[in-house]
Design a protein around this motif. Structure first.
Motif, PDB file in Angstrom:
ATOM      1  N   ASP A 263       0.823  -1.203   0.000  1.00  0.00           N
ATOM      2  CA  ASP A 263       0.000   0.000   0.000  1.00  0.00           C
ATOM      3  C   ASP A 263       0.864   1.263   0.000  1.00  0.00           C
ATOM      4  O   ASP A 263       0.525   2.267  -0.646  1.00  0.00           O
ATOM      5  CB  ASP A 263      -0.928   0.006   1.214  1.00  0.00           C
ATOM      6  N   THR A 264       1.979   1.213   0.724  1.00  0.00           N
ATOM      7  CA  THR A 264       2.881   2.364   0.751  1.00  0.00           C
ATOM      8  C   THR A 264       3.499   2.595  -0.621  1.00  0.00           C
ATOM      9  O   THR A 264       3.637   3.738  -1.079  1.00  0.00           O
ATOM     10  CB  THR A 264       3.987   2.153   1.799  1.00  0.00           C
ATOM     11  N   PHE A 265       3.861   1.516  -1.297  1.00  0.00           N
ATOM     12  CA  PHE A 265       4.430   1.633  -2.637  1.00  0.00           C
ATOM     13  C   PHE A 265       3.416   2.241  -3.604  1.00  0.00           C
ATOM     14  O   PHE A 265       3.733   3.148  -4.375  1.00  0.00           O
ATOM     15  CB  PHE A 265       4.885   0.257  -3.120  1.00  0.00           C
ATOM     16  N   ILE A 266       2.186   1.737  -3.573  1.00  0.00           N
ATOM     17  CA  ILE A 266       1.149   2.256  -4.466  1.00  0.00           C
ATOM     18  C   ILE A 266       0.865   3.720  -4.164  1.00  0.00           C
ATOM     19  O   ILE A 266       0.695   4.552  -5.064  1.00  0.00           O
ATOM     20  CB  ILE A 266      -0.144   1.426  -4.341  1.00  0.00           C
ATOM     21  N   GLU A 267       0.835   4.067  -2.878  1.00  0.00           N
ATOM     22  CA  GLU A 267       0.623   5.467  -2.489  1.00  0.00           C
ATOM     23  C   GLU A 267       1.736   6.342  -3.036  1.00  0.00           C
ATOM     24  O   GLU A 267       1.509   7.458  -3.509  1.00  0.00           O
ATOM     25  CB  GLU A 267       0.566   5.579  -0.969  1.00  0.00           C
ATOM     26  N   GLY A 268       2.955   5.836  -2.985  1.00  0.00           N
ATOM     27  CA  GLY A 268       4.089   6.604  -3.503  1.00  0.00           C
ATOM     28  C   GLY A 268       3.987   6.851  -4.992  1.00  0.00           C
ATOM     29  O   GLY A 268       4.377   7.909  -5.484  1.00  0.00           O
ATOM     30  N   LEU A 269       3.450   5.871  -5.751  1.00  0.00           N
ATOM     31  CA  LEU A 269       3.300   6.046  -7.191  1.00  0.00           C
ATOM     32  C   LEU A 269       2.314   7.161  -7.527  1.00  0.00           C
ATOM     33  O   LEU A 269       2.404   7.781  -8.588  1.00  0.00           O
ATOM     34  CB  LEU A 269       2.813   4.746  -7.831  1.00  0.00           C
ATOM     35  N   GLN A 270       1.391   7.407  -6.610  1.00  0.00           N
ATOM     36  CA  GLN A 270       0.361   8.411  -6.859  1.00  0.00           C
ATOM     37  C   GLN A 270       0.787   9.803  -6.421  1.00  0.00           C
ATOM     38  O   GLN A 270       0.057  10.771  -6.631  1.00  0.00           O
ATOM     39  CB  GLN A 270      -0.924   8.005  -6.132  1.00  0.00           C
ATOM     40  N   LYS A 271       1.970   9.916  -5.816  1.00  0.00           N
ATOM     41  CA  LYS A 271       2.473  11.216  -5.375  1.00  0.00           C
ATOM     42  C   LYS A 271       3.418  11.797  -6.419  1.00  0.00           C
ATOM     43  O   LYS A 271       3.967  11.061  -7.248  1.00  0.00           O
ATOM     44  CB  LYS A 271       3.195  11.066  -4.038  1.00  0.00           C
ATOM     45  N   PRO A 272       3.656  13.111  -6.364  1.00  0.00           N
ATOM     46  CA  PRO A 272       4.552  13.724  -7.341  1.00  0.00           C
ATOM     47  C   PRO A 272       5.953  13.150  -7.302  1.00  0.00           C
ATOM     48  O   PRO A 272       6.643  13.110  -8.298  1.00  0.00           O
ATOM     49  CB  PRO A 272       4.556  15.210  -6.940  1.00  0.00           C
ATOM     50  N   SER A 273       6.399  12.701  -6.135  1.00  0.00           N
ATOM     51  CA  SER A 273       7.745  12.168  -6.010  1.00  0.00           C
ATOM     52  C   SER A 273       7.723  10.964  -5.094  1.00  0.00           C
ATOM     53  O   SER A 273       7.057  10.963  -4.061  1.00  0.00           O
ATOM     54  CB  SER A 273       8.700  13.219  -5.433  1.00  0.00           C
ATOM     55  N   LEU A 274       8.449   9.931  -5.474  1.00  0.00           N
ATOM     56  CA  LEU A 274       8.551   8.757  -4.618  1.00  0.00           C
ATOM     57  C   LEU A 274       9.247   9.101  -3.306  1.00  0.00           C
ATOM     58  O   LEU A 274       9.112   8.391  -2.314  1.00  0.00           O
ATOM     59  CB  LEU A 274       9.319   7.645  -5.339  1.00  0.00           C
ATOM     60  N   LEU A 275      10.007  10.206  -3.280  1.00  0.00           N
ATOM     61  CA  LEU A 275      10.692  10.610  -2.061  1.00  0.00           C
ATOM     62  C   LEU A 275       9.698  11.042  -0.987  1.00  0.00           C
ATOM     63  O   LEU A 275      10.042  11.143   0.186  1.00  0.00           O
ATOM     64  CB  LEU A 275      11.665  11.757  -2.362  1.00  0.00           C
ATOM     65  N   ALA A 276       8.452  11.283  -1.407  1.00  0.00           N
ATOM     66  CA  ALA A 276       7.449  11.710  -0.436  1.00  0.00           C
ATOM     67  C   ALA A 276       6.977  10.553   0.434  1.00  0.00           C
ATOM     68  O   ALA A 276       6.276  10.743   1.412  1.00  0.00           O
ATOM     69  CB  ALA A 276       6.245  12.315  -1.162  1.00  0.00           C
ATOM     70  N   THR A 277       7.339   9.343   0.070  1.00  0.00           N
ATOM     71  CA  THR A 277       6.928   8.167   0.823  1.00  0.00           C
ATOM     72  C   THR A 277       8.078   7.676   1.678  1.00  0.00           C
ATOM     73  O   THR A 277       9.150   7.378   1.167  1.00  0.00           O
ATOM     74  CB  THR A 277       6.488   7.045  -0.133  1.00  0.00           C
ATOM     75  N   ASP A 278       7.853   7.580   2.968  1.00  0.00           N
ATOM     76  CA  ASP A 278       8.879   7.091   3.886  1.00  0.00           C
ATOM     77  C   ASP A 278       8.644   5.612   4.145  1.00  0.00           C
ATOM     78  O   ASP A 278       7.673   5.230   4.779  1.00  0.00           O
ATOM     79  CB  ASP A 278       8.821   7.873   5.207  1.00  0.00           C
ATOM     80  N   VAL A 279       9.528   4.758   3.623  1.00  0.00           N
ATOM     81  CA  VAL A 279       9.391   3.314   3.816  1.00  0.00           C
ATOM     82  C   VAL A 279      10.460   2.779   4.753  1.00  0.00           C
ATOM     83  O   VAL A 279      10.656   1.582   4.856  1.00  0.00           O
ATOM     84  CB  VAL A 279       9.496   2.581   2.454  1.00  0.00           C
ATOM     85  N   SER A 280      11.139   3.666   5.471  1.00  0.00           N
ATOM     86  CA  SER A 280      12.256   3.229   6.309  1.00  0.00           C
ATOM     87  C   SER A 280      11.814   2.323   7.439  1.00  0.00           C
ATOM     88  O   SER A 280      12.592   1.501   7.928  1.00  0.00           O
ATOM     89  CB  SER A 280      12.982   4.457   6.875  1.00  0.00           C
TER      90      SER A 280
END
Length: 310
Positions: A263-280
């Motif tokens: 879900d985090t990966f899919i959410e990141g695809l929908q944002k302007p930048s994948l950097l906006a998703t923190d998967v750490s």
């Protein structure tokens, strides 16, 4: 190279020009088929469509029998059967009466380049315009989310744009992969689909993977391929998996972790930048796999203790 045409023989006296079809589906196994995706797909096609064997290959030249010994049945005091390896080209008919070919059987151990050239000869002789294949690969994904796939082809126009999770990688070769490469080099169209199978189901039957593969082949070829029986089998298979997950807190936790990662990966695809998703803070695929393997070991040990106590 020995004459490739001597590797196969036609099983019919019909003029090859009368057998022509535009699509060939290739199902030659390979070094991996997670979820038994290709096997389920192939068995489904052969069981639900009108078919006849057009040509067969001389597997005695191609198979390492001691590397993967064929099964035999012994009954009381005699041998009664032998599981003869068979690599054959079937002429199939889809729901609209359109013919296509299915090349199915064990992946040859020997003479890959000669086999590839033999198949290329058949492609030309039988008027095949498109060669397509599909198999399963293990991925750190949950079975509760839409099943993904990675498409590859000799020409980018054959596949839609997609997010590729692999980039440039080196992997062990397979005959279907070499066939696709060589067909592209000789100007023929070929494409394949790698279905993303949850890694914890890689060694099991995952019928949803076969359904995904069949839908992809149908979309790429325009063939009207039967799917109802496979969909029904996938529904039963899905219920069995859900029951097993519900019966184990450890497995449920593994699936939940994969769901969060997906879900985090899919959410990141929908944002302007994948950097906006923190998967750490999410577990890696290796960590999830290690956790699941530890659970399986513990289950095995508990089963052994139970057997000893009884």
């Amino acid at each position: 190279m020995l004459n490739p045409s001597e590797l196969y023989r036609f099983e019919t006296d019909t003029d090859p020009q009368s057998l022509r079809a535009s699509v060939m589906v290739v199902a030659l196994g390979g070094f991996i088929d997670a979820g038994q995706t290709q096997r389920l797909l192939t068995e489904h096609l052969l069981a639900t469509a009108e078919s006849s064997v057009v040509a067969s290959f001389d597997t005695d030249q191609l198979i390492d029998y001691r590397g993967r010994r064929p099964g035999m049945v012994f009954d009381t005091n005699r041998w009664v059967s032998y599981d003869d390896p068979c690599l054959a080209l079937h002429r199939m008919v889809d729901g609209d009466g359109t013919p296509y070919f299915l090349l199915a059987g064990p992946e040859p151990d020997y003479q890959w380049e000669r086999v590839v050239e033999a198949v290329r000869q058949l492609v030309v002789l039988l008027g095949v315009d498109l060669v397509v294949s599909a198999h399963g690969i293990p991925m750190a994904v949950p079975h509760t989310r839409p099943i993904g796939l990675t498409a590859h082809a000799t020409d980018p126009r054959l596949i839609p744009e997609q997010v590729n999770p692999f980039g440039r990688v080196q992997v062990p070769g397979s005959l279907p992969s070499l066939l696709e490469l060589r067909l592209g080099e000789s100007g023929h169209d070929a494409l394949g689909f790698a279905v993303h199978v949850p890694h914890y189901l890689a060694q099991s039957e995952f019928a949803d993977g076969a359904v995904t593969a069949l839908n992809a082949i149908t979309a790429a070829t325009g063939l009207n391929l039967p799917i109802d029986d496979l969909v029904a089998a996938a529904g039963l298979n899905r219920a069995e998996i859900a029951q097993e997950v519900a019966g184990s807190d450890e497995v449920a936790q593994v699936v939940a972790a994969l769901e969060r990662q997906y879900d985090t990966f899919i959410e990141g695809l929908q944002k302007p930048s994948l950097l906006a998703t923190d998967v750490s803070e999410l577990p890696s695929a290796d960590e999830i796999g290690a956790e699941f393997e530890q659970f399986l070991r513990e289950q095995g040990e508990q089963g052994g203790d139970s057997n000893r106590s009884s």
